[in-house]
Design an enzyme around this catalytic site. Structure first.
Site, PDB file in Angstrom:
ATOM      1  CB  ILE A   1      -0.569  -0.090   1.398  1.00  0.00           C
ATOM      2  CG1 ILE A   1      -1.609  -1.242   1.216  1.00  0.00           C
ATOM      3  CG2 ILE A   1      -1.651   1.758   1.660  1.00  0.00           C
ATOM      4  CD1 ILE A   1      -2.470  -1.689   2.221  1.00  0.00           C
TER       5      ILE A   1
ATOM      6  CB  THR B   1      -5.066   4.034   5.266  1.00  0.00           C
ATOM      7  OG1 THR B   1      -4.086   3.915   4.593  1.00  0.00           O
ATOM      8  CG2 THR B   1      -5.522   5.361   4.304  1.00  0.00           C
ATOM      9  CB  ALA B   2      -1.861   1.012   9.421  1.00  0.00           C
ATOM     10  NE  ARG B   3      -6.926  -3.206  11.622  1.00  0.00           N
ATOM     11  CZ  ARG B   3      -6.999  -3.229   9.910  1.00  0.00           C
ATOM     12  NH1 ARG B   3      -7.226  -2.205   9.543  1.00  0.00           N
ATOM     13  NH2 ARG B   3      -7.400  -4.129   8.966  1.00  0.00           N
TER      14      ARG B   3
ATOM     15  CG  ASP C   1     -10.233   5.036   5.535  1.00  0.00           C
ATOM     16  OD1 ASP C   1     -11.335   5.424   5.767  1.00  0.00           O
ATOM     17  OD2 ASP C   1      -9.899   3.760   5.680  1.00  0.00           O
TER      18      ASP C   1
ATOM     19  CD  GLU D   1     -11.757   1.038  12.645  1.00  0.00           C
ATOM     20  OE1 GLU D   1     -12.118   0.271  11.715  1.00  0.00           O
ATOM     21  OE2 GLU D   1     -10.519   1.901  11.820  1.00  0.00           O
TER      22      GLU D   1
ATOM     23  CG  HIS E   1     -11.932   1.055   8.144  1.00  0.00           C
ATOM     24  ND1 HIS E   1     -10.983  -0.136   9.453  1.00  0.00           N
ATOM     25  CD2 HIS E   1     -11.160   0.550   6.976  1.00  0.00           C
ATOM     26  CE1 HIS E   1     -10.361  -0.293   9.350  1.00  0.00           C
ATOM     27  NE2 HIS E   1     -10.086   0.127   7.402  1.00  0.00           N
TER      28      HIS E   1
HETATM   29  O1  3PY Z   1      -7.807  -5.011   4.088  1.00  0.00           O
HETATM   30  C1  3PY Z   1      -7.949  -4.447   5.849  1.00  0.00           C
HETATM   31  O2  3PY Z   1      -6.562  -4.679   6.239  1.00  0.00           O
HETATM   32  C2  3PY Z   1      -8.512  -3.318   5.597  1.00  0.00           C
HETATM   33  O3  3PY Z   1      -8.853  -2.665   6.682  1.00  0.00           O
HETATM   34  C3  3PY Z   1      -9.577  -3.764   4.713  1.00  0.00           C
HETATM   35  O4  3PY Z   1     -10.298  -1.987   4.684  1.00  0.00           O
END
Ligand code: 3PY
Length: 340
Positions: free
Chosen positions: A169, A248-250, A274, A279, A297
């Protein structure tokens, strides 16, 4: 002949046809319809409708009914279960250590997520630099662009994108951002083999320099016990004033309280998020910042990527049934897989 069972935990939406083709004559594919964990276990055991399950396909929505695949769940799985084919790149909902102890292999879906997640990060980055999300809120509120102060907005051209974790990514984002052009720097535990020269590596000893260069820091590190809170108060302080943070990870990879403090004092110029620590709850404090672009997300929420992810997760399970292995075994379990 009784076929081994593949249990689909969490709905398949796009890959019904592919599922039929992949498992034809090979496995009996059963949809998990338990509404709670107790029913899930009752049916996995002898006489239950999931009896004979050797592989489980799962996605994160299955947690709504049976919970995450934590130690308790993994330990209680019948011994016949040998493979968990997770649909998603991040597999933090699965206790891989418990899987290792039980000899269960876990696969995930890298590559399939790269385009959608990288374009999400790109969107967040553009919106953060240009205040587009705020502009839309201004228009929708009937105020045209009166909420926007263009003195606080910036072009991306010539800025430095610092990528924390150059996996699929992060690299896709690097390729996209290079077009502006932006300068691309990255930090990860090791230099990524085969990364092009235009992606400049900064190792641990140059971490401060890396942070100090960033106009935008985009986080692409997986959530593991050792990465929780990785983007700490100290790290955020080392970014220059006005820098942008994109995630956009966690959510838990960033110390959220530190991020909020940095927005309060204006150290961070903007954020694009995101993902969040708990969540689907979102810290209401985040909603107060006009310079925060917030998505629920949506990183992989495109029909194209969702289908690629479903097919990839199922293909790993099919390969396990045929060859005893799959291409996407998670790093923590690769040693175990070679011993099987
Ligand atoms: O692929 C992932 O881990 C995701 O967070 C999907 O949104």
């Amino acid at each position: 002949m009784t076929l081994p069972r593949v249990l689909i935990c969490g709905d398949l939406v796009w890959a019904h046809e592919e599922s039929k083709q992949l498992f034809h004559g090979l496995a009996d594919v059963v949809r998990m319809d338990s509404l709670d964990r107790a029913d899930f276990f009752a049916n996995l055991n002898q006489g239950g409708k999931y009896e004979g399950t050797v592989a489980i396909y799962r996605n994160n929505t299955s947690a709504e009914h049976v919970g995450v695949f934590d130690r308790a769940l993994i330990e209680a799985l019948p011994p016949g279960v040998r493979w968990i084919g997770h649909n998603g790149a991040g597999y933090d909902q699965i206790d891989v250590d418990a899987c290792k102890k039980k000899g269960i292999i876990v696969s995930n879906t890298p590559v399939a997520v790269d385009d959608a997640t990288a374009t999400t990060a790109l969107y967040l980055m553009i919106s953060a630099f240009r205040h587009f999300s705020q502009g839309e809120r201004s228009l929708r509120g009937g105020r045209w662009k009166s909420d926007i102060s263009s003195s606080l907005t910036h072009d991306l051209t010539g800025k430095t994108l610092a990528i924390l974790g150059l996996g699929g990514i992060g690299f896709r984002l690097a390729e996209l951002a290079r077009a502006f052009p932006m300068r691309i720097v990255y930090h990860s535990r090791k230099k990524v083999e085969g990364a092009p020269d235009w992606c400049e590596y900064f190792g641990q000893e140059r971490l401060d320099e890396f942070l100090g260069l960033a106009d935008v820091l985009s986080v692409h590190a997986p959530l593991r016990p050792d990465t929780e809170g990785l983007v700490s108060e100290e790290m955020i302080r080392k970014l220059k004033k006005g820098a942008i943070l994109v995630n956009t990870a966690r959510g838990k990879v960033i110390d959220e309280a530190a991020l909020i403090r940095a927005l309060e004092v204006g150290h961070l110029g903007a954020v694009g998020l995101d993902v969040y620590p708990n969540e689907p709850s979102v810290n209401p404090r985040l909603l107060d910042f006009p310079n925060a672009t917030l998505l629920p997300h949506m990183g992989t929420e495109t029909r194209d990527s969702q289908k690629k992810m479903e097919v990839r997760a199922l293909t790993n399970i099919r390969d396990f049934l045929i060859k005893g292995k799959g291409i996407d075994i998670v790093p923590e379990l690769r040693d175990l897989a070679t011993k099987l």
